[in-house]
Each structure stands twice: as C-alpha cells, then as structure tokens.
Design a protein around this motif. Structure first.
Motif, PDB file in Angstrom:
ATOM      1  N   ALA A 354      -3.762   1.892   1.937  1.00 45.48           N
ATOM      2  CA  ALA A 354      -2.350   1.513   1.745  1.00 45.48           C
ATOM      3  C   ALA A 354      -2.228  -0.001   1.607  1.00 45.48           C
ATOM      4  O   ALA A 354      -1.521  -0.500   0.728  1.00 45.48           O
ATOM      5  N   MET A 357      -2.853  -1.576  -1.805  1.00 47.75           N
ATOM      6  CA  MET A 357      -1.946  -1.322  -2.930  1.00 47.75           C
ATOM      7  C   MET A 357      -1.145  -2.586  -3.247  1.00 47.75           C
ATOM      8  O   MET A 357      -0.748  -3.319  -2.341  1.00 47.75           O
ATOM      9  N   ASP A 396       9.851   2.983  -3.857  1.00 48.96           N
ATOM     10  CA  ASP A 396       8.781   3.852  -4.364  1.00 48.96           C
ATOM     11  C   ASP A 396       7.418   3.370  -3.892  1.00 48.96           C
ATOM     12  O   ASP A 396       6.567   4.165  -3.476  1.00 48.96           O
ATOM     13  N   LYS A 397       7.209   2.062  -3.947  1.00 48.42           N
ATOM     14  CA  LYS A 397       5.902   1.518  -3.523  1.00 48.42           C
ATOM     15  C   LYS A 397       5.684   1.725  -2.028  1.00 48.42           C
ATOM     16  O   LYS A 397       4.579   2.038  -1.585  1.00 48.42           O
ATOM     17  N   TYR A 399       6.842   4.168  -0.226  1.00 49.13           N
ATOM     18  CA  TYR A 399       6.484   5.572  -0.011  1.00 49.13           C
ATOM     19  C   TYR A 399       5.080   5.888  -0.520  1.00 49.13           C
ATOM     20  O   TYR A 399       4.390   6.734   0.065  1.00 49.13           O
ATOM     21  N   SER A 400       4.616   5.219  -1.583  1.00 50.70           N
ATOM     22  CA  SER A 400       3.223   5.421  -2.016  1.00 50.70           C
ATOM     23  C   SER A 400       2.283   4.977  -0.896  1.00 50.70           C
ATOM     24  O   SER A 400       1.276   5.636  -0.623  1.00 50.70           O
ATOM     25  N   ARG A 403       2.205   7.622   1.831  1.00 46.97           N
ATOM     26  CA  ARG A 403       1.431   8.828   1.481  1.00 46.97           C
ATOM     27  C   ARG A 403      -0.069   8.602   1.611  1.00 46.97           C
ATOM     28  O   ARG A 403      -0.831   9.554   1.726  1.00 46.97           O
ATOM     29  N   ALA A 404      -0.491   7.341   1.580  1.00 42.67           N
ATOM     30  CA  ALA A 404      -1.927   7.060   1.726  1.00 42.67           C
ATOM     31  C   ALA A 404      -2.372   7.089   3.192  1.00 42.67           C
ATOM     32  O   ALA A 404      -3.558   7.120   3.490  1.00 42.67           O
TER      33      ALA A 404
END
Ligand code: AMP
Ligand code: GLY
Length: 423
Positions: A354, A357, A396-397, A399-400, A403-404
């Motif tokens: 995460a 990213m 959005d980023k 939440y990405s 999810r990791a």
C-alpha cells in the motif's frame, strides 16, 4: 532541527511524517507507534507522563516540542517544557481550557460574541433536570471536562436527558470531568472542522478545512467513534465560511483570551455546525484533530518545522502558510468490534504494498511491533491516506491502498467524502 513529537496515534504519525518531509530533522516520538519507528526514534514515555517528558527534554534539549493530544496540554506539559527555554507547539494549560472546560470555552465565546449554541451550566442534577423545561428536544448534555470524546449525549427524549444528567453528575460516569455539565440547544446542519494556527493576537492562519466521519458505519449510522475518515477540502466550507470563521470566530476568541492575559499558541480547532441557524461553533479543541490531520498535513507545503517553530515562538507570519491544491482523503481501518471491545495483536499484512502506491501514505494509529511483525494495538489501526488530482481521485486511491492491506476482522467505512460527492 531536533524535534520531539508527543503522542502515539495517527495524528502524531502524520505530524512526524510531515516533519520528515522537510528533510534533515532529527525526530523523536513519545511514545510513537510502529509507523513512527520508521521515520523517527520512539522514546518509551507515555504522552501523559509529564514529569518524564520534562526530564527527557531537559537532557535532550530539542529545538522544538510538538504536542499531539489534548490530555498532556491540559496537564500543563507546554508550560513545563517552555519553562526550560524550549519552544513548544501547543497551548499553555490555561489556554488549553478552550477544550478542557466546555463551560470556560462557552463563556469565552459568549464574551467574544462568537455564535454558538445556547447553554446553561449546572452542578446539581435536580437543577439541570428542571432546566430541561427551557429546552426543546433533542437536547444536548455535555460533561464539562475531558471525557475522551464520550462526554456529549444527544438526548432524543426527556428520559434520556434525565438519565444522562444523573449519570454524569450523580454517578460521575466521567469522573471529575462530570463535576459540572452543560445543557445545550441542539443544532442541525453539516459539521466541518476548521483548524487555525494561532500565535497570539493578529497571528492566525487557517489550515485547509476538513470534514470528519464520526459514526462507525456508512450513512452515518451506528455508534460514535474517534473518527472513521476525513477529507480536505470540505466543499461545505466555502470562501465565505472561511472569512466568517476568521472574522467572527478566531479573531474575536484569540482577542478575548488575550484580554484575559492568555496568549494562545498552537492549533485552535473549531468544530462548526453549518445549517439553518447559520454558522455556529459546537466546540473548540486545543490541538490538531484526528483523523483530520492525516488529511490536512499532506496538503501543507513549505518547511513545516519552521512553520510550527515560528508559531511556538509567537512569531507566526500567516502569509508563510503554503496550502497545496490537491485534495486529500484518509480512511480509517479499524479493529473488529471497534468502537466497542476489540482484540489486539492481530498481524497486519500488505503495508509495504500500500505504501508503495503512488500518492498513498499509510499512517499508523494503533499498531505495535511484535518480533518484526506489525500488529494491531488499538481500535483505530491505520489511516490510509491519498492525495489526488481531485477529491474522487484521492478517495479512490485511498481505497486502493486499503484493499492492499489486511488483518483479521478489519472494517472501514466505504463512503468517505460522501457529503462532498452528494453536493
Ligand atoms: P464533542 O465531543 O464536543 O466533539 O462533540 C461530539 C459531537 O456531538 C459533535 O461532533 C457533534 O456531532 C455533536 N454535538 C455537540 N454539540 C452539539 C449541538 N449543540 N448540536 C448538535 N450536535 C452537537
Ligand atoms: N476528529 C475529532 C477530533 O479530533 O476531536
């Protein structure tokens, strides 16, 4: 600079992280957490162990001390460390009463003509209950002192209000924080957090506004928490609201404090309600908000340590605050059961993925290191934060990033910044 950050949550990780972005500082955190350990040296002293914090400062002679939580400020940590000739970012014990005593804060607001909900202070349960006749339902009952964010009850019925009054005043549910209480008019509207850097009269700079999400579940359902996510800027805070906050709220309050011989230095956090009754102050806090800070500090440019140091010295130049245009969102990953009882020590995986990213930063709120493995150690575990080209991109980023990451029973809200998107 050699800098000590006091505290060990997501807010303090964000403060230490932002200081580390300046480059070249030697940063210490007391007590810190597994996240601050990567960018600072953790010092094993609790945030409320004032004598030990003073003794450490006396030996280590930091150039700046930044205080995260309200409890040490209300215990006078800023006074004690300032007395050693070390600049402290955070208000004196007297000034911290803006958060530590809701009746003091209300009295200052009233004297300064700051718009706020009407309230009566009471120390006797039967008098507080009789006062309910002068209020409509729902009515707000507030323990006067610090109650770890649990001292505000919004009573929908007369019976609930009476129960709250008795449990605060007679049963001392919140200890001495409930030696007195406020009975307050309920205000409707949308809440927003406006935090100001204050360095005495005439030296006030508004940080970018933010909005917190206090309920545990989506759509603002379920019990209150310490905050499940935040984003900045908050569209409800228009330029007109910011102007109003500066002219009608922060300037008069800082001036009123000065009139009483209190010079405020640090963050003054205004919790506002914007609604049919206009813009009103619900409360002041004497420190950075959590999790608002995790969404605000990534948006601050320039040299952060110099900014805080100038503020601590009473020399803040409000024009020196640089705010970056990119919006920021932070989403809290919480332990199973939070805000009720929750287990500790759950292994966390995916933190590196995460953190790698683009634009994503993972702030640790309640973590610890166990034999090289990062594990949960609190209810709010992580604040996964992202900057974006617009708010949607930031959310959005974030939440990405979420999810990791995984740990057993992790939960988080899926609707952070919903109010901004609904506009
Ligand atoms: P506090 O613990 O002082 O941060 O207050 C907690 C929450 O109680 C606030 O964020 C509001 O949601 C709510 N609250 C406090 N005072 C009022 C009020 N007068 N009217 C409506 N809601 C309030
Ligand atoms: N996020 C609310 C607070 O820091 O008090």
């Amino acid at each position: 600079m050699k800098i000590l950050v006091i505290g060990g949550g997501g807010r303090e990780h964000a403060i230490a992280w932002r200081l580390s972005k300046d480059g070249g500082h030697e940063i210490y955190c007391a007590p810190g957490n597994a996240g601050t350990a990567d960018i600072a040296t953790n010092v094993p002293i609790g945030a409320e162990d004032i004598d030990d914090l003073v003794a450490w400062s006396q030996l280590a002679r930091p150039d700046l001390v930044v205080v995260g939580p309200e409890a040490p400020l209300c215990l006078g940590v800023a006074d004690r460390i300032s007395a050693l000739g070390i600049p402290v970012f955070g208000p004196s014990k007297e000034a911290a009463r803006m958060e530590g005593s809701k009746s003091f804060s209300k009295e200052v607001m009233e004297a300064a003509g700051v718009p706020t909900a009407h309230a009566e202070r009471h120390v006797k349960a039967d008098e507080a209950i009789a006062a309910l006749d002068r209020f409509t339902l729902p009515v707000v009952i507030k323990a006067d002192g610090l109650a770890a964010g649990k001292g505000v009850i919004i009573a929908k019925t007369r019976a609930e209000a009476e129960d709250a009054i008795r449990s605060i005043l007679d049963e001392r549910q919140f200890g001495e924080a409930g030696a007195s209480l406020l009975v307050e008019t309920f205000l409707e509207g949308e809440e927003a957090s406006i935090l100001a850097l204050v360095s005495g009269e005439g030296r006030i700079a508004l940080l970018p506004p933010a909005q917190d999400h206090k309920r545990v579940f989506d759509n603002d359902e379920g019990p209150n928490t310490g905050g499940m996510g935040a984003y900045s800027p908050a569209p409800v805070v228009t330029d007109e609201v910011l102007d109003f906050a500066m002219e009608r709220i922060f300037k008069p309050v800082v001036a009123e404090l000065a009139k009483r011989g209190i010079e405020y230095r640090g963050v003054l956090y205004g919790g506002l309600m914007i609604g049919p009754a206009g813009i009103n102050v619900l409360e002041f806090n004497c420190r950075f908000g959590d999790p608002e800070t995790e969404a605000i500090l990534p948006r601050i440019g320039g040299d952060f340590a110099s900014l805080l140091l100038s503020c601590a010295k009473g020399e803040l130049d409000p024009a020196s605050l640089v705010i970056l245009p990119q919006p920021c969102a932070t989403v809290v990953m919480a332990a199973p059961g939070y805000p009720g009882k929750y287990p500790k020590g759950l292994p966390i995986s995916g933190l590196d993925a995460a953190g790698a990213m683009a634009d994503v930063t993972v702030f640790h709120a309640g973590t610890a290191d166990k034999d090289g493995q990062t594990v949960t150690s609190g209810g709010r575990v992580l604040c996964v934060t992202a900057l974006g080209s617009d708010l949607r991109d930031a959310v959005d980023k974030a939440y990405s990033g979420i999810r990791a990451i995984s740990f057993e029973g992790a939960h988080y809200r899926k609707d952070i910044a919903r109010r901004a998107f609904n506009r």
